[in-house]
Scaffold this active site. Structure first.
Site, short mmCIF file in Angstrom:
data_model
loop_
_atom_site.label_atom_id
_atom_site.label_comp_id
_atom_site.label_asym_id
_atom_site.label_seq_id
_atom_site.Cartn_x
_atom_site.Cartn_y
_atom_site.Cartn_z
CG HIS A 57 -1.94 -1.12 1.17
ND1 HIS A 57 -2.27 -1.88 2.28
CD2 HIS A 57 -2.68 -1.59 0.14
CE1 HIS A 57 -3.19 -2.79 1.92
NE2 HIS A 57 -3.44 -2.63 0.63
CD GLU A 97 -1.23 -4.06 9.29
OE1 GLU A 97 -0.94 -2.85 9.31
OE2 GLU A 97 -1.87 -4.60 8.36
CG HIS A 112 0.69 -4.34 5.01
ND1 HIS A 112 -0.22 -4.00 4.05
CD2 HIS A 112 1.29 -5.49 4.58
CE1 HIS A 112 -0.19 -4.89 3.07
NE2 HIS A 112 0.72 -5.81 3.37
CD GLU A 122 -0.76 0.21 4.75
OE1 GLU A 122 -0.13 -0.88 4.72
OE2 GLU A 122 -2.00 0.27 4.78
#
Length: 508
Positions: A93, A330, A238, A96
């Site tokens: 993404h 994450e 991410h 990110e």
């Protein structure tokens, strides 16, 4: 009748070299890098460490930017027998961005520390083939970064610009496609057929219908990449929370937003997730005030579908189409942190990244050969009680991530005997145990269970991108006439009175 052989193997500990007491220092500039700067750094790093590194492109983005990978191993450029392959992917993404920067820093760190004699880094690189794709979505990054730069105030850019970027600008690629929803949805196919005793739960073929959808060039490039190399393990970096999630990401009951949906490798995935989370400075602690505090009860890891469900994700595709087990990292709640946070984030994640690279040396590895000593490609390695097989690479070598314990391992190949071995993996092991197989030729029985062997999928016969490369431009030969070849499916549409989908011949 297949021949069945059972051997007892006790694999004792094989220790890896440990980190030297006084770790050498590497100088890294902890700033954000434009796409041009990223390419320059990666190429200069590979040139500095040409004996252990090189760069290569797996394709181009929608707007023509290279998807550049830097590789580290002591014999770069080729797969080596029994050496596991691992990949790290960042910036899927585009907004990110922390993962992208961490992977750029990691590349510089691996190069410099190897040269400086860091024994731990030398061991990692000498025993592993590491592939780093710092930016899977350079077009999205360009948009996200420009939103920050448009403030035209260095103070805002460095300290507050990340807040102004929001949560969506640059997330998708230049076609407005979310790359982590764009892979073939093989999880749905698994759920539809999982009750069938003969249905595979691995190496599921890509369905025809997938190619009629919008396939992003970035997605296609990664798909081709993971099909071309025998990856064992992977992490996709991410941002947006502080947790490790692992497959399945798509719920077995799609209408249930939060439904625990484990893979057959649930325990192995949990251990992979634990490896990163426990080595991270704050991810697994019980501080309820920190980012990602909602995951403190699970110490920073969660099954993806139990968190939230989505189809077409990269991790599910890796697991169901290849041998590779991929987790999603994450890295924090702030998707575009201020530049001042880059060095502290590197310190929080460096040990986790290194530990994850080392964790690929877990479980078993070996070679499947025939009676003449030749490696058997695409032989199947099965673990009793785990409905997920891996297949051998070009020269017959394989890797199977396993947790400690006793396992019954079976090697099978079409036209060969079946051989099983009982393997004990002690908790003290720090390197994969060696388990080889020799299969003897046997007559192929007419009623053989073909589901045991990899099935063909639509990639080679239907992949429009391969056709696109061939038919994109008229190929004028010596006669001056254009080639009239078209993909196999072209006549189907023409003869049916339907206009052929010319968009499939374009690089969409």
């Amino acid at each position: 009748m297949h021949l069945l052989q059972i051997d007892e193997i006790d694999l004792q500990e094989q220790a890896l070299s440990s980190l030297t007491p006084q770790e050498p220092s590497t100088i890294i500039q902890f700033t954000y890098t434009s796409n041009a700067q990223m390419y320059s750094i990666l190429k200069r790093t590979a040139a500095k460490c040409s004996h252990i590194s090189h760069v290569y492109s797996i394709g181009r983005s929608t707007e023509g930017r290279d998807l550049l990978v830097i590789e580290f191993t002591n014999n770069p450029g080729q797969h080596e027998l029994l050496k596991p392959e691992i990949k790290l992917v960042g910036n899927m993404h585009g907004n990110e961005v922390l993962g992208r920067q961490l992977l750029i820093y990691l590349a510089q760190y691996l190069c410099s520390e190897y040269i400086l004699g860091n024994q731990r880094i030398q061991t990692i690189i000498n025993t592993t083939r590491i592939h780093i794709l710092a930016s899977m979505n350079p077009d999205g990054y360009e948009l996200a970064a420009s939103e920050v730069e448009d403030n035209n105030d260095p103070e805002l850019i460095n300290h507050e610009g990340h807040l102004l970027n929001g949560w969506t600008n640059g997330r998708t690629n230049a076609q407005n496609i979310d790359l982590n929803r764009n892979f073939p949805d093989l999880t749905s196919a698994l759920y539809r057929n999982r009750r069938s005793r003969h249905y595979r739960t691995d190496h599921i073929p890509i369905p025809d219908a997938y190619w009629f959808g919008k396939v992003a060039p970035e997605t296609y490039a990664v798909m081709k990449w993971v099909r071309s190399l025998p990856f064992v393990q992977s992490a996709s970096l991410h941002g947006g929370d502080l947790v490790i999630s692992y497959p399945f990401d798509y719920s077995r009951h799609p209408l249930e937003e939060r439904m625990f949906s484990p893979t057959p490798d649930e325990q192995v995935f949990k251990q992979l997730a634990r490896t990163y989370a426990d080595a991270h400075a704050t991810m697994s602690n019980n501080d309820t005030e920190r980012c990602g505090a909602s995951f403190y009860r699970t110490r920073g890891i969660i099954n993806g579908a139990l968190w939230y469900s989505f189809a077409g994700g990269m991790s599910d595709f890796n697991y169901l189409h290849t041998n590779c087990l991929e987790i999603t990292v994450e890295l924090g709640c702030d998707k575009f942190p201020s530049e001042a946070e880059l060095y502290p984030e590197w310190k929080r994640n460096k040990e986790a990244l290194l530990s994850f690279l080392e964790s690929v040396h877990r479980g078993i590895k070996g070679i499947v050969k025939d009676g003449n000593g030749n490696g058997i490609k695409d032989a199947t390695i099965s673990i009793r009680g785990v409905r997920k097989d891996v297949t051998t690479a070009e020269d017959g070598d394989y890797w199977r991530l396993l947790n400690p314990g006793t396992h019954i391992v079976t090697a099978t190949a079409k036209g060969y005997s079946k051989v099983s071995k009982r393997v004990y993996l002690p908790h003290t092991m720090s390197k994969a145990g060696r388990v080889d197989f020799v299969l003897q030729k046997v007559p192929v029985e007419p009623d053989i269970d073909d589901h045991l062997f990899p099935t063909s999928d639509t990639w080679d016969r239907f992949d429009p991108y391969n056709q696109f490369e061939q038919y994109r431009d008229p190929d004028v030969g010596d006669s001056g006439r254009e080639r009239e070849e078209k993909p196999w499916w072209w006549n189907y549409f023409s003869q049916s009175g339907i206009s052929p989908p010319t968009w499939l011949l374009r690089n969409v």
